[in-house]
Design a protein around this motif. Structure first.
Motif, PDB file in Angstrom:
ATOM      1  N   PRO A   1       7.433  21.968 -15.913  1.00  0.00           N
ATOM      2  CA  PRO A   1       6.202  22.688 -15.236  1.00  0.00           C
ATOM      3  C   PRO A   1       5.089  22.586 -13.951  1.00  0.00           C
ATOM      4  N   ALA A   2       5.226  23.792 -12.835  1.00  0.00           N
ATOM      5  CA  ALA A   2       4.924  23.589 -11.787  1.00  0.00           C
ATOM      6  C   ALA A   2       3.257  22.618 -11.933  1.00  0.00           C
ATOM      7  N   GLU A   3       2.459  22.542 -12.920  1.00  0.00           N
ATOM      8  CA  GLU A   3       1.541  22.168 -12.306  1.00  0.00           C
ATOM      9  C   GLU A   3       1.496  20.594 -13.163  1.00  0.00           C
ATOM     10  N   ARG A   4       2.492  20.091 -13.250  1.00  0.00           N
ATOM     11  CA  ARG A   4       2.635  18.639 -13.522  1.00  0.00           C
ATOM     12  C   ARG A   4       4.625  17.731 -12.966  1.00  0.00           C
ATOM     13  N   PRO A   5       4.164  18.164 -12.341  1.00  0.00           N
ATOM     14  CA  PRO A   5       6.051  17.730 -10.828  1.00  0.00           C
ATOM     15  C   PRO A   5       6.537  16.476 -11.875  1.00  0.00           C
ATOM     16  N   VAL A   6       7.715  16.270 -12.449  1.00  0.00           N
ATOM     17  CA  VAL A   6       8.521  15.458 -12.619  1.00  0.00           C
ATOM     18  C   VAL A   6       8.598  14.904 -10.988  1.00  0.00           C
ATOM     19  N   ARG A   7       8.618  13.068 -11.248  1.00  0.00           N
ATOM     20  CA  ARG A   7       8.881  12.172  -9.985  1.00  0.00           C
ATOM     21  C   ARG A   7       9.812  11.497 -10.045  1.00  0.00           C
ATOM     22  N   THR A   8      10.593  11.474  -9.096  1.00  0.00           N
ATOM     23  CA  THR A   8      11.896  11.005  -9.385  1.00  0.00           C
ATOM     24  C   THR A   8      12.436   9.362  -7.737  1.00  0.00           C
ATOM     25  N   LYS A   9      13.216   8.705  -8.189  1.00  0.00           N
ATOM     26  CA  LYS A   9      13.817   7.657  -7.157  1.00  0.00           C
ATOM     27  C   LYS A   9      14.414   9.223  -5.765  1.00  0.00           C
ATOM     28  N   THR A  10      13.892   9.343  -4.666  1.00  0.00           N
ATOM     29  CA  THR A  10      13.949  10.321  -3.657  1.00  0.00           C
ATOM     30  C   THR A  10      15.622  10.378  -3.057  1.00  0.00           C
ATOM     31  N   HIS A  11      16.708  10.912  -2.604  1.00  0.00           N
ATOM     32  CA  HIS A  11      17.647  10.524  -2.245  1.00  0.00           C
ATOM     33  C   HIS A  11      17.696  11.634  -1.514  1.00  0.00           C
ATOM     34  N   GLU A  12      18.013  11.484   0.037  1.00  0.00           N
ATOM     35  CA  GLU A  12      18.018  12.102   1.201  1.00  0.00           C
ATOM     36  C   GLU A  12      19.325  12.716   1.030  1.00  0.00           C
ATOM     37  N   GLU A  13      19.563  13.814   0.806  1.00  0.00           N
ATOM     38  CA  GLU A  13      21.542  14.512   0.840  1.00  0.00           C
ATOM     39  C   GLU A  13      21.673  15.913   1.649  1.00  0.00           C
ATOM     40  N   VAL A  14      22.666  15.727   1.891  1.00  0.00           N
ATOM     41  CA  VAL A  14      22.842  17.108   2.595  1.00  0.00           C
ATOM     42  C   VAL A  14      23.034  18.395   0.520  1.00  0.00           C
ATOM     43  N   SER A  15      23.199  19.498   1.253  1.00  0.00           N
ATOM     44  CA  SER A  15      23.294  20.207  -0.314  1.00  0.00           C
ATOM     45  C   SER A  15      24.992  20.476  -0.317  1.00  0.00           C
ATOM     46  N   SER A  16      25.184  21.114  -1.489  1.00  0.00           N
ATOM     47  CA  SER A  16      26.102  20.987  -1.892  1.00  0.00           C
ATOM     48  C   SER A  16      26.586  22.177  -1.412  1.00  0.00           C
ATOM     49  N   TYR A  17      28.248  21.800  -1.567  1.00  0.00           N
ATOM     50  CA  TYR A  17      28.739  22.995  -1.124  1.00  0.00           C
ATOM     51  C   TYR A  17      30.220  24.007  -1.857  1.00  0.00           C
ATOM     52  N   LEU A  18      30.198  25.044  -2.643  1.00  0.00           N
ATOM     53  CA  LEU A  18      30.644  26.200  -3.202  1.00  0.00           C
ATOM     54  C   LEU A  18      31.950  26.703  -2.602  1.00  0.00           C
ATOM     55  N   GLY A  19      33.487  26.033  -2.878  1.00  0.00           N
ATOM     56  CA  GLY A  19      34.337  26.702  -2.256  1.00  0.00           C
ATOM     57  C   GLY A  19      34.882  28.294  -2.722  1.00  0.00           C
ATOM     58  N   GLU A  20      35.634  28.741  -1.663  1.00  0.00           N
ATOM     59  CA  GLU A  20      36.179  30.304  -1.941  1.00  0.00           C
ATOM     60  C   GLU A  20      36.566  30.636  -2.813  1.00  0.00           C
ATOM     61  N   GLN A  21      36.880  29.586  -3.540  1.00  0.00           N
ATOM     62  CA  GLN A  21      37.462  30.021  -4.755  1.00  0.00           C
ATOM     63  C   GLN A  21      36.549  29.510  -6.146  1.00  0.00           C
ATOM     64  N   ALA A  22      35.424  28.913  -5.828  1.00  0.00           N
ATOM     65  CA  ALA A  22      34.592  28.891  -6.727  1.00  0.00           C
ATOM     66  C   ALA A  22      34.442  29.146  -7.751  1.00  0.00           C
ATOM     67  N   VAL A  23      33.522  29.096  -9.148  1.00  0.00           N
ATOM     68  CA  VAL A  23      32.836  29.781  -9.500  1.00  0.00           C
ATOM     69  C   VAL A  23      32.207  29.319 -11.115  1.00  0.00           C
ATOM     70  N   VAL A  24      30.921  29.591 -10.791  1.00  0.00           N
ATOM     71  CA  VAL A  24      29.783  28.759 -10.867  1.00  0.00           C
ATOM     72  C   VAL A  24      28.711  29.428 -12.389  1.00  0.00           C
ATOM     73  N   LYS A  25      28.825  29.606 -13.590  1.00  0.00           N
ATOM     74  CA  LYS A  25      27.513  30.158 -14.677  1.00  0.00           C
ATOM     75  C   LYS A  25      27.585  29.360 -15.110  1.00  0.00           C
ATOM     76  N   ASN A  26      25.965  29.468 -15.032  1.00  0.00           N
ATOM     77  CA  ASN A  26      24.793  29.049 -15.875  1.00  0.00           C
ATOM     78  C   ASN A  26      24.871  27.323 -16.281  1.00  0.00           C
ATOM     79  N   CYS A  27      24.943  26.851 -14.199  1.00  0.00           N
ATOM     80  CA  CYS A  27      24.523  25.775 -14.748  1.00  0.00           C
ATOM     81  C   CYS A  27      24.117  24.997 -13.912  1.00  0.00           C
ATOM     82  N   LEU A  28      23.494  23.334 -13.702  1.00  0.00           N
ATOM     83  CA  LEU A  28      23.324  22.894 -12.841  1.00  0.00           C
ATOM     84  C   LEU A  28      23.235  21.763 -12.058  1.00  0.00           C
TER      85      LEU A  28
END
Length: 370
Positions: free
Chosen positions: A265-292
């Motif tokens: 919930p936004a009012e009670r954030p869950v904190r965790t160890k910070t990892h400074e990383e780049v954004s993910s990349y999805l290729g031209e042929q990638a298909v993503v359905k209902n994923c985290l």
């Protein structure tokens, strides 16, 4: 300074989790792409203003130490107080390496507890998946005047629990130990708000009688002696994770937006160890359905109903369904994985075929090559 001190139990082992906890405690089990289970207890305490916290450990805690560090990510890195990691310095010499029960774990760190400056202590499991509003629980505890307030749920919790029976005034008048969801009463989440002197009295009595179980021994004795216990009802999602099936179910539940909102919930954030990383990349042929999908991933295949942690590489032509892929895993081209839980840094060669089932997902150990 808060009037409350936190104690988190992070010593539990769970043999039914198999390879997932062979080198880590349940509390440090990765969850939902970027978290560890202990993040939820730590964050619940931080959100309630509790920043003096002791974490009780027993064995296989290197992963836990690496994740928590000095507690900076939860604002618990302090010169005085703050986060304290409590190793098993009080275990009997003949002990096999695990605490026999919660009251034994507390007595093993009794000198630490006696030196706590606060008058009240909040006890929580480090392996419980729940975002508990401790501020509301503390407010009820203070208003009710009970010596102990138990944090409970009347919703599903995945398996056996202790159940508290309450009277018309909402006070506990009985307990059923290790019962299923259909049992009468409120399911204990094994979280408690207790006055320090009451807890010390329970610990001393248990030590004198050579008892080790918190509920079967200390809590039953407290109630039989006329102790006053209130109950705070947590209404959100709860996952008590003790085996592979429960871990898989809880993880897949996070693909449901309504259940995910109850945990994050936004009012009670869950904190965790910070990892400074780049954004993910999805290729031209990638298909993503209902994923985290976490950061720093390269996805070139098809994935559906999956949780993918950071740093993963999913090759072209790969089909990944109903799976949990932890940090740093590489899946080669043309592979097909279904109902698989892959621990960190595993490698799947090209054209690999692995198929588990919803009730028995296939677990691949850390650093495995297939």
């Amino acid at each position: 300074m808060s009037k409350y001190h936190g104690i988190i139990f992070a010593y539990s082992d769970a043999p039914e989790l198999g390879d997932l906890t062979r080198e880590r405690t349940v509390a440090s089990l990765p969850f939902c792409g970027r978290y560890r289970l202990i993040d939820f207890a730590l964050s619940s305490m931080k959100n309630a203003g509790i920043t003096d916290v002791g974490v009780i450990m027993a064995r296989d805690y290197q992963s836990l130490l690496d994740h928590i560090g000095g507690g900076k990510d939860w604002d618990m890195s302090r010169r005085s107080g703050g986060l304290r990691m409590l190793p098993p310095f009080g275990l009997p010499h003949a002990h096999s390496g695990n605490y026999g029960g919660t009251i034994e774990a507390l007595n093993a760190v009794a000198p630490y507890i006696r030196d706590i400056p606060q008058d009240h202590i909040v006890l929580m499991l480090g392996s419980l998946l729940a975002n508990i509003d401790l501020s509301a629980a503390i407010a009820q505890h203070e208003a009710g005047g009970a010596e102990i307030t138990a944090i409970c749920s009347d919703g599903p919790t995945f398996g056996l629990n202790h159940h508290y029976l309450v009277d018309a005034d909402g006070l506990v008048n009985g307990i059923h130990l290790y019962r299923g969801d259909s049992t009468k009463g409120l399911k204990s989440l094994e979280g408690y708000i207790v006055h320090k002197e009451v807890l010390l009295r329970m610990m001393d009595e248990a030590a004198a009688r050579n008892h080790y179980a918190f509920h079967r021994h200390a809590m039953l004795s407290f109630l039989e002696d006329g102790g006053k216990m209130d109950v705070y009802r947590h209404n959100g999602y709860v996952g008590a994770i003790r085996n592979i099936d429960q871990y898989y179910r809880a993880s897949m539940d996070m693909l449901d937006s309504e259940k995910r909102k109850q945990i994050f919930p936004a009012e009670r954030p869950v904190r965790t160890k910070t990892h400074e990383e780049v954004s993910s990349y999805l290729g031209e042929q990638a298909v993503v359905k209902n994923c985290l999908i976490a950061d720093n991933c390269i996805i070139e295949g098809e994935i559906e109903n999956c949780i993918v942690f950071s740093g993963c590489r999913i090759g072209a032509g790969t089909k990944l369904k109903n799976s949990i892929i932890m940090r740093g895993v590489t899946v080669g081209e043309g592979a097909e994985l279904s109902y698989v839980i892959s621990d960190k840094y595993a490698r799947f060669s090209d054209n690999t075929r692995l198929n588990g089932s919803p009730k028995l997902p296939m677990v691949v150990p850390k650093n495995a090559s297939i």
